[in-house]
Enzyme design. Structure first.
Site, mmCIF file in Angstrom:
data_model
loop_
_atom_site.group_PDB
_atom_site.id
_atom_site.type_symbol
_atom_site.label_atom_id
_atom_site.label_comp_id
_atom_site.label_asym_id
_atom_site.label_seq_id
_atom_site.Cartn_x
_atom_site.Cartn_y
_atom_site.Cartn_z
ATOM 1 N N GLY A 184 -28.425 7.278 -60.471
ATOM 2 C CA GLY A 184 -27.782 7.909 -61.628
ATOM 3 C C GLY A 184 -26.874 9.043 -61.171
ATOM 4 O O GLY A 184 -26.856 9.412 -59.981
ATOM 5 N N LEU A 185 -26.164 9.594 -62.123
ATOM 6 C CA LEU A 185 -25.221 10.676 -61.831
ATOM 7 C C LEU A 185 -25.931 11.914 -61.282
ATOM 8 O O LEU A 185 -27.144 12.079 -61.488
ATOM 9 C CB LEU A 185 -24.494 11.079 -63.126
ATOM 10 C CG LEU A 185 -23.550 10.047 -63.755
ATOM 11 C CD1 LEU A 185 -23.073 10.565 -65.116
ATOM 12 C CD2 LEU A 185 -22.361 9.770 -62.841
ATOM 13 N N SER A 186 -25.180 12.766 -60.652
ATOM 14 C CA SER A 186 -25.707 14.067 -60.237
ATOM 15 C C SER A 186 -26.146 14.828 -61.494
ATOM 16 O O SER A 186 -25.408 14.880 -62.476
ATOM 17 C CB SER A 186 -24.608 14.840 -59.501
ATOM 18 O OG SER A 186 -25.056 16.120 -59.169
ATOM 19 N N GLY A 187 -27.358 15.362 -61.453
ATOM 20 C CA GLY A 187 -27.867 16.108 -62.615
ATOM 21 C C GLY A 187 -28.508 15.235 -63.677
ATOM 22 O O GLY A 187 -28.971 15.738 -64.703
ATOM 23 N N SER A 188 -28.563 13.920 -63.439
ATOM 24 C CA SER A 188 -29.153 13.034 -64.464
ATOM 25 C C SER A 188 -30.674 13.196 -64.510
ATOM 26 O O SER A 188 -31.302 12.922 -65.542
ATOM 27 C CB SER A 188 -28.783 11.567 -64.196
ATOM 28 O OG SER A 188 -29.223 11.168 -62.914
ATOM 29 N N GLY A 189 -31.277 13.601 -63.396
ATOM 30 C CA GLY A 189 -32.731 13.830 -63.379
ATOM 31 C C GLY A 189 -33.478 13.007 -62.338
ATOM 32 O O GLY A 189 -34.711 12.928 -62.384
ATOM 33 N N LYS A 190 -32.764 12.444 -61.378
ATOM 34 C CA LYS A 190 -33.408 11.600 -60.353
ATOM 35 C C LYS A 190 -34.502 12.350 -59.592
ATOM 36 O O LYS A 190 -35.636 11.887 -59.491
ATOM 37 C CB LYS A 190 -32.363 11.072 -59.339
ATOM 38 C CG LYS A 190 -31.230 10.300 -59.957
ATOM 39 C CD LYS A 190 -30.230 9.845 -58.918
ATOM 40 C CE LYS A 190 -29.523 10.953 -58.172
ATOM 41 N NZ LYS A 190 -28.619 11.779 -58.983
ATOM 42 N N SER A 191 -34.150 13.517 -59.050
ATOM 43 C CA SER A 191 -35.111 14.282 -58.240
ATOM 44 C C SER A 191 -36.271 14.780 -59.091
ATOM 45 O O SER A 191 -37.438 14.698 -58.680
ATOM 46 C CB SER A 191 -34.440 15.496 -57.586
ATOM 47 O OG SER A 191 -33.333 15.088 -56.851
ATOM 48 N N SER B 104 -26.363 6.700 -55.233
ATOM 49 C CA SER B 104 -26.111 5.278 -54.898
ATOM 50 C C SER B 104 -25.173 4.641 -55.928
ATOM 51 O O SER B 104 -25.600 3.784 -56.703
ATOM 52 C CB SER B 104 -27.428 4.502 -54.759
ATOM 53 O OG SER B 104 -28.343 4.771 -55.785
HETATM 54 N N1 PPS Z 1 -18.629 14.623 -53.833
HETATM 55 C C1 PPS Z 1 -19.918 14.545 -54.200
HETATM 56 N N2 PPS Z 1 -20.317 13.576 -55.054
HETATM 57 C C2 PPS Z 1 -21.638 13.509 -55.403
HETATM 58 N N3 PPS Z 1 -22.603 14.349 -54.959
HETATM 59 C C3 PPS Z 1 -22.243 15.333 -54.096
HETATM 60 C C4 PPS Z 1 -20.895 15.472 -53.696
HETATM 61 N N4 PPS Z 1 -20.840 16.529 -52.835
HETATM 62 C C5 PPS Z 1 -22.061 17.027 -52.715
HETATM 63 N N5 PPS Z 1 -22.939 16.312 -53.467
HETATM 64 C C6 PPS Z 1 -24.392 16.555 -53.458
HETATM 65 O O1 PPS Z 1 -24.953 15.446 -52.754
HETATM 66 C C7 PPS Z 1 -25.949 14.806 -53.519
HETATM 67 C C8 PPS Z 1 -25.724 13.298 -53.571
HETATM 68 O O2 PPS Z 1 -26.088 12.708 -52.366
HETATM 69 P P1 PPS Z 1 -26.463 11.168 -52.336
HETATM 70 O O3 PPS Z 1 -26.835 10.880 -50.932
HETATM 71 O O4 PPS Z 1 -27.436 10.879 -53.393
HETATM 72 O O5 PPS Z 1 -25.050 10.497 -52.701
HETATM 73 S S1 PPS Z 1 -24.597 8.976 -52.535
HETATM 74 O O6 PPS Z 1 -25.723 8.122 -52.958
HETATM 75 O O7 PPS Z 1 -24.250 8.740 -51.134
HETATM 76 O O8 PPS Z 1 -23.414 8.828 -53.406
HETATM 77 C C9 PPS Z 1 -25.849 15.337 -54.925
HETATM 78 O O9 PPS Z 1 -27.194 15.513 -55.317
HETATM 79 P P2 PPS Z 1 -27.751 15.194 -56.793
HETATM 80 O O10 PPS Z 1 -27.086 16.232 -57.661
HETATM 81 O O11 PPS Z 1 -29.224 15.403 -56.662
HETATM 82 O O12 PPS Z 1 -27.386 13.793 -57.195
HETATM 83 C C10 PPS Z 1 -25.077 16.639 -54.791
HETATM 84 O O13 PPS Z 1 -25.980 17.729 -54.698
HETATM 85 N N1 ADP Z 2 -35.714 13.942 -69.446
HETATM 86 C C1 ADP Z 2 -35.341 14.573 -68.326
HETATM 87 N N2 ADP Z 2 -35.570 13.994 -67.122
HETATM 88 C C2 ADP Z 2 -35.182 14.617 -65.978
HETATM 89 N N3 ADP Z 2 -34.575 15.820 -65.918
HETATM 90 C C3 ADP Z 2 -34.317 16.445 -67.098
HETATM 91 C C4 ADP Z 2 -34.683 15.846 -68.341
HETATM 92 N N4 ADP Z 2 -34.329 16.691 -69.335
HETATM 93 C C5 ADP Z 2 -33.768 17.750 -68.740
HETATM 94 N N5 ADP Z 2 -33.756 17.633 -67.390
HETATM 95 C C6 ADP Z 2 -33.222 18.639 -66.441
HETATM 96 O O1 ADP Z 2 -32.057 18.091 -65.812
HETATM 97 C C7 ADP Z 2 -31.928 18.564 -64.473
HETATM 98 C C8 ADP Z 2 -31.864 17.370 -63.546
HETATM 99 O O2 ADP Z 2 -31.665 17.816 -62.212
HETATM 100 P P1 ADP Z 2 -32.045 16.934 -60.961
HETATM 101 O O3 ADP Z 2 -33.415 16.359 -61.116
HETATM 102 O O4 ADP Z 2 -31.765 17.756 -59.752
HETATM 103 O O5 ADP Z 2 -30.992 15.718 -61.091
HETATM 104 P P2 ADP Z 2 -30.439 14.769 -59.947
HETATM 105 O O6 ADP Z 2 -31.480 14.661 -58.876
HETATM 106 O O7 ADP Z 2 -30.168 13.456 -60.638
HETATM 107 O O8 ADP Z 2 -29.174 15.407 -59.449
HETATM 108 C C9 ADP Z 2 -33.151 19.435 -64.199
HETATM 109 O O9 ADP Z 2 -32.782 20.781 -64.404
HETATM 110 C C10 ADP Z 2 -34.146 18.999 -65.291
HETATM 111 O O10 ADP Z 2 -35.051 20.013 -65.672
#
Ligand code: PPS
Ligand code: ADP
Length: 203
Positions: free
Chosen positions: A38-45, A112
């Site tokens: 999913g997108l960055s910030g979607s909640g994967k971690s 991914s």
């Molecule tokens: N350009 C760009 N696009 C997306 N994300 C970025 C970028 N630069 C840095 N980051 C940080 O790297 C995390 C994503 O790494 P991934 O290994 O999951 O990315 S990928 O699957 O290879 O696309 C991603 O983490 P998450 O926010 O947890 O998704 C970001 O913190």
């Molecule tokens: N239903 C939900 N599931 C997962 N995260 C959520 C949800 N609602 C709100 N959040 C918030 O969204 C953010 C997701 O961040 P993170 O887990 O780092 O996302 P990712 O790993 O996809 O980048 C966290 O601050 C989390 O508390």
């Protein structure tokens, strides 16, 4: 970094005396991969970590592979070009496969963004070892959350090729499970995932 070519020659597969099935029997559960995409910030971690905690309580052997963490070590040489993302996922896939062989349930949290890359990982595993979980959240909501301030940087041009802003994300077409994190609370999403694992007799 381009896709790895086979350079090693004269190498032979060594059969282990203890097999995956032996380890699974010892653990009293199957091994496999919960692939959160999913997108960055979607909640994967957040979800991978919370589900791991719940599984650990149930004596399931788990390990979380997380994008940010793996990019500090093993994949520290990779950036965010399409080729580097493909190589990133390829290596993670191979690592995940080793964990599965060791009897562990892997929870992986990588954007991914490419369907083909996810399919390559799926193809490394048996059908009942692969669970693609689409962590669905609108770009708007991810951007509102912006837990690391990365969307702000992407919009200002400080970060290029940012997924959802200036780089693509290809939604899964047929995930085993979709959790909508902009509609349900974290605890509800965790329950949906645990329910699914129960229905698959994984736990
Ligand atoms: N350009 C760009 N696009 C997306 N994300 C970025 C970028 N630069 C840095 N980051 C940080 O790297 C995390 C994503 O790494 P991934 O290994 O999951 O990315 S990928 O699957 O290879 O696309 C991603 O983490 P998450 O926010 O947890 O998704 C970001 O913190
Ligand atoms: N239903 C939900 N599931 C997962 N995260 C959520 C949800 N609602 C709100 N959040 C918030 O969204 C953010 C997701 O961040 P993170 O887990 O780092 O996302 P990712 O790993 O996809 O980048 C966290 O601050 C989390 O508390």
């Amino acid at each position: 970094m381009t896709q790895q070519k086979q350079k090693s020659t004269n190498v032979y597969w060594h059969e282990a005396s203890i097999q995956k099935e032996d380890r699974q029997n010892l653990n009293e559960h199957r091994s496999g991969v919960l692939w959160f995409t999913g997108l960055s910030g979607s909640g994967k971690s957040t979800l991978a970590t919370a589900v791991e905690k719940a599984l650990h309580k149930r004596a399931v052997r788990t390990y979380v592979l997380d994008g940010d963490n793996v990019r500090h070590g093993l994949n520290g040489d990779l950036g965010f070009s399409p080729e580097d993302r493909t190589e990133n996922i390829r290596r993670i896939g191979e690592v995940a496969k080793l964990f599965v062989d060791s009897g562990v349930l892997v929870l992986s949290a990588f954007i991914s963004p490419y369907r083909e890359d996810r399919k390559q990982v799926e193809d490394l595993l048996q059908a009942d070892e692969w669970y693609e979980i689409y962590v669905k959240c609108s770009l708007d909501e991810c951007e509102k959350r912006d837990p690391k301030g990365l969307y702000k940087k992407a919009r200002s041009g400080e970060i290029s090729r940012f997924t959802g802003v200036s780089a693509p994300y290809e939604e899964p077409e047929n995930p085993q499970l979709t959790v909508e994190t902009d509609r349900y609370f974290i605890e509800e999403c965790v329950d949906q995932i645990l329910d699914h694992l129960r229905s698959e007799a994984m736990i």
